[in-house]
Design a protein around this motif. Structure first.
Motif, PDB file in Angstrom:
ATOM      1  N   VAL A  75      10.382  -3.590   5.284  1.00 30.24           N
ATOM      2  CA  VAL A  75      11.302  -2.647   5.939  1.00 30.24           C
ATOM      3  C   VAL A  75      12.699  -2.772   5.335  1.00 30.24           C
ATOM      4  O   VAL A  75      13.051  -3.796   4.763  1.00 30.24           O
ATOM      5  CB  VAL A  75      11.411  -2.866   7.473  1.00 30.24           C
ATOM      6  N   TRP A  76      13.446  -1.700   5.467  1.00 27.33           N
ATOM      7  CA  TRP A  76      14.851  -1.670   5.049  1.00 27.33           C
ATOM      8  C   TRP A  76      15.680  -1.526   6.318  1.00 27.33           C
ATOM      9  O   TRP A  76      15.299  -0.822   7.253  1.00 27.33           O
ATOM     10  CB  TRP A  76      15.132  -0.460   4.151  1.00 27.33           C
ATOM     11  N   CYS A 105       9.453   9.574   0.673  1.00 25.35           N
ATOM     12  CA  CYS A 105       9.023   8.504  -0.229  1.00 25.35           C
ATOM     13  C   CYS A 105       7.556   8.681  -0.585  1.00 25.35           C
ATOM     14  O   CYS A 105       7.158   8.532  -1.745  1.00 25.35           O
ATOM     15  CB  CYS A 105       9.251   7.149   0.431  1.00 25.35           C
ATOM     16  N   PHE A 124       7.926   6.798   5.222  1.00 24.69           N
ATOM     17  CA  PHE A 124       8.980   7.805   5.107  1.00 24.69           C
ATOM     18  C   PHE A 124       8.457   8.955   4.239  1.00 24.69           C
ATOM     19  O   PHE A 124       8.111   8.757   3.065  1.00 24.69           O
ATOM     20  CB  PHE A 124      10.213   7.160   4.476  1.00 24.69           C
ATOM     21  N   LYS A 157       8.858   0.557  -4.472  1.00 25.31           N
ATOM     22  CA  LYS A 157       9.553   1.371  -3.480  1.00 25.31           C
ATOM     23  C   LYS A 157       9.058   1.154  -2.050  1.00 25.31           C
ATOM     24  O   LYS A 157       9.781   1.388  -1.115  1.00 25.31           O
ATOM     25  CB  LYS A 157       9.501   2.850  -3.847  1.00 25.31           C
ATOM     26  N   TYR A 178      13.613   0.682   8.792  1.00 25.77           N
ATOM     27  CA  TYR A 178      12.821   1.758   8.187  1.00 25.77           C
ATOM     28  C   TYR A 178      11.686   1.232   7.317  1.00 25.77           C
ATOM     29  O   TYR A 178      11.897   0.322   6.515  1.00 25.77           O
ATOM     30  CB  TYR A 178      13.714   2.624   7.288  1.00 25.77           C
ATOM     31  N   PHE A 179      10.530   1.861   7.449  1.00 20.96           N
ATOM     32  CA  PHE A 179       9.421   1.597   6.537  1.00 20.96           C
ATOM     33  C   PHE A 179       9.424   2.672   5.450  1.00 20.96           C
ATOM     34  O   PHE A 179       9.089   3.821   5.762  1.00 20.96           O
ATOM     35  CB  PHE A 179       8.072   1.690   7.272  1.00 20.96           C
ATOM     36  N   PRO A 180       9.760   2.337   4.219  1.00 20.91           N
ATOM     37  CA  PRO A 180       9.662   3.366   3.170  1.00 20.91           C
ATOM     38  C   PRO A 180       8.236   3.892   3.050  1.00 20.91           C
ATOM     39  O   PRO A 180       8.022   5.055   2.724  1.00 20.91           O
ATOM     40  CB  PRO A 180      10.093   2.642   1.894  1.00 20.91           C
TER      41      PRO A 180
END
Lengths: 177, 251
Positions: B225-226, B246, B243, B112, B238-240
Motif C-alpha cells: 500500500v501507499w 493502475c 486502483f 507498480k 491505497y492499494f495500487p
C-alpha cells in the motif's frame, strides 16, 4: 505541446503519489516515476528552468482534480536525484532555481557536434541564434534550446577542444573544429 | 456313550481352519487381482481418453476445467509429476507454461503494485502477452488459480488470496500475509475504492484502532500500500493493485 494536451501517466491521478512514501523501496519507485515525469514534461512543454518557490503552482506538481500537490521538500528530493544523474543543476546558491536537462549536457553536446560535423559547418562561425533557432535546425532535437543551457553545452565541447565560444555583448557565436 | 474329543478331532478342526484361511487368502488375492486389473483398465481408458482429447484439453478452457474436476474427484493430479504417462500428454506442460507466464507478469508489474495483483488483471496481461491464436487466448480463471497454486512449491513467495465474491488476488512477494492482512485486502477489494483507513477498518471490521494500525503498518512495510497524507480528515492507505487507472495502464 501545451500543458493541456500533456498526457499524464496513471500515477498522476493516484493521490498517494503526491506524498513522499516512507517505505524505502516504494519511495525509490516513486522517485523514479517522478524523475521520468519531470523530464518528459519539460521535454514535452519545451521548458528548461524551474523555480522551486513557484513550482507548487505548476500543474506538473499540483493536480487540482484530486486536490493533491508536492511540497518543496519533495520537489527538492526529485531534483537532487536528477542532479545525481546530471539531468538537473541548481543555478543559484539557495537551490531555488534549477535547470532541467532532459538530455544531459554531454548528450546535447554530442547531438549538436554530430549535427555540425555532418552538415559540414565545422571551421565556420555560427551564431547561437542560428544554431538553435535557424531554419536549418527546425527539425533537430536541440531546436529552441535555452541559451544559458546552450552555452553550458558548448563549454563542454570547448573543453574537448571541439569548438570555441565567442561571447560578446551584441554577438554570440561559436566556431566548431 | 459319548466319545470324548480326541487328538484327531482337534487336528481335523485345525486342518479345516487352515483350509478356510487358504480359501480366504485365495479370494482376497482374486479380488486384489481383479481390482488391479480394473484399475489398470481404468488407467488405460483414462490415458486413452486424455490422449484422444489432448487437443481439446489444451484448447478448451471449459473442457480443461471438467477434466481437472474429474481427475480431482478420483484423486489423480495430472500436475503432480512431470514423469509418468501424464507427461506424454503435455497437460502438465500446459500449466507449467502458464505458471512461468504468471511469474513473468508478476515480475513485470511488481514495480507498480508491489507484488499484489488481481487475478483479473493478471489474466488480461497474460493473455495479451500470449500468442494471438485462439487456443492461446482461452485461459480461464480456474487455469490460472490451478497454475498459480503450483508455484507454492517455491516457498511462500507465491500465494493465491481469495477476496470473496469469486475474486482472487495473487501475491508474489516473500512474506506471508496473516489473516488480518488478508481481511484488509478483502475489505478494500469488496469496496468500490482503492483505499482504506483506520476508521474504515474500525467501521467495517469492528477492529480496535491498534489492530488496524498494525495491519496497515505491515502492508505499508511490505510495499503493498501507499500512504496519502494529504487527505483532510485522516491518513489513507491505497492499494495500487486495486486502483483502476493502475490496472488499466499499459506500463
Amino acid at each position: 505541446m501545451s500543458e493541456e494536451q500533456y498526457e499524464w501517466p496513471w500515477q498522476y491521478s493516484f493521490p498517494p503519489f503526491f506524498t513522499l512514501q516512507p517505505h524505502a523501496e516504494t519511495r525509490a519507485r516513486q522517485i523514479s516515476v517522478w524523475r521520468n515525469l519531470v523530464l518528459d514534461y519539460f521535454r514535452g512543454t519545451k521548458q528548461y528552468t524551474l523555480d522551486i518557490r513557484e513550482a507548487s503552482r505548476q500543474s506538473l506538481f499540483c493536480n487540482t482534480a484530486i486536490n493533491r500537490k508536492l511540497d518543496t521538500e519533495f520537489i527538492l528530493a526529485i531534483l537532487s536525484d536528477l542532479q545525481r544523474t546530471q539531468n538537473a543543476a541548481p543555478i543559484d546558491k539557495q537551490r531555488h532555481r534549477w535547470e532541467i536537462y532532459w538530455h544531459t549536457l554531454e548528450e546535447w553536446a554530442n547531438m549538436i557536434y554530430n549535427y555540425v560535423s555532418s552538415s559540414g559547418a565545422t571551421n565556420s562561425v555560427l551564431t547561437l541564434f542560428e544554431l538553435t533557432q535557424g531554419d536549418d535546425v527546425q527539425s533537430e532535437e536541440f531546436c529552441g534550446l535555452d541559451t544559458d543551457v546552450l552555452i553550458k553545452v558548448l563549454r563542454v565541447l570547448e573543453n574537448e577542444r571541439k569548438c570555441e565560444l565567442m561571447l560578446f555583448d551584441d554577438q554570440q557565436g561559436v566556431k566548431f573544429f | 456313550m459319548r466319545r470324548r474329543a480326541g487328538v484327531g478331532a482337534i487336528q481335523k478342526q485345525r486342518l479345516e481352519q487352515e483350509k478356510y484361511k487358504d480359501k480366504g487368502n485365495e479370494i482376497q488375492e482374486n479380488q486384489f487381482e481383479q481390482m488391479t486389473k480394473q484399475l489398470e483398465v481404468f488407467r488405460v481408458n483414462l490415458e486413452e481418453f486424455a490422449a484422444k482429447h489432448k487437443n481439446e484439453i489444451r484448447k478448451n478452457a471449459q473442457f480443461r476445467k471438467q477434466f481437472q474436476d474429474m481427475c480431482a474427484s478420483i484423486g489423480v493430479d495430472p500436475l503432480a509429476s512431470g514423469k509418468g504417462f501424464w507427461s506424454v500428454l503435455g497437460i502438465g506442460d500446459f500449466y507449467y507454461e502458464l505458471a512461468v507466464q504468471i511469474v513473468e507478469v508478476c515480475l513485470a508489474t511488481n514495480y507498480k503494485n508491489g507484488g499484489l495483483i488481481s487475478l483479473n488483471e493478471l489474466r488480461t496481461r497474460l493473455i495479451k502477452a500470449r500468442g494471438q491464436g485462439k487456443q492461446h487466448q482461452e485461459i480461464s480463471q480456474d487455469d490460472l488459480i490451478c497454475a498459480a497454486r503450483k508455484l507454492k512449491i517455491f516457498g511462500n513467495g507465491f500465494s493465491v488470496v481469495s477476496v470473496g465474491k469469486g475474486q482472487y488476488m495473487v501475491q508474489s512477494v516473500p512474506g506471508e500475509l496473516s489473516m488480518d492482512h488478508t481481511a484488509v485486502i478483502q475489505q478494500v477489494a469488496n469496496s468500490s475504492q482503492a483505499y482504506t483507513s483506520i476508521s474504515i477498518l474500525r467501521d467495517q471490521l469492528n477492529w480496535e484502532r491498534d489492530r488496524a494500525q498494525k495491519a496497515l503498518g505491515h502492508l505499508l512495510k511490505e510495499g503493498l500500500v501507499w500512504i496519502d497524507l494529504q487527505n483532510p480528515t485522516e491518513k489513507l492507505y491505497y492499494f495500487p493493485s486495486l486502483f483502476t487507472a493502475c490496472i488499466n495502464s499499459s506500463n
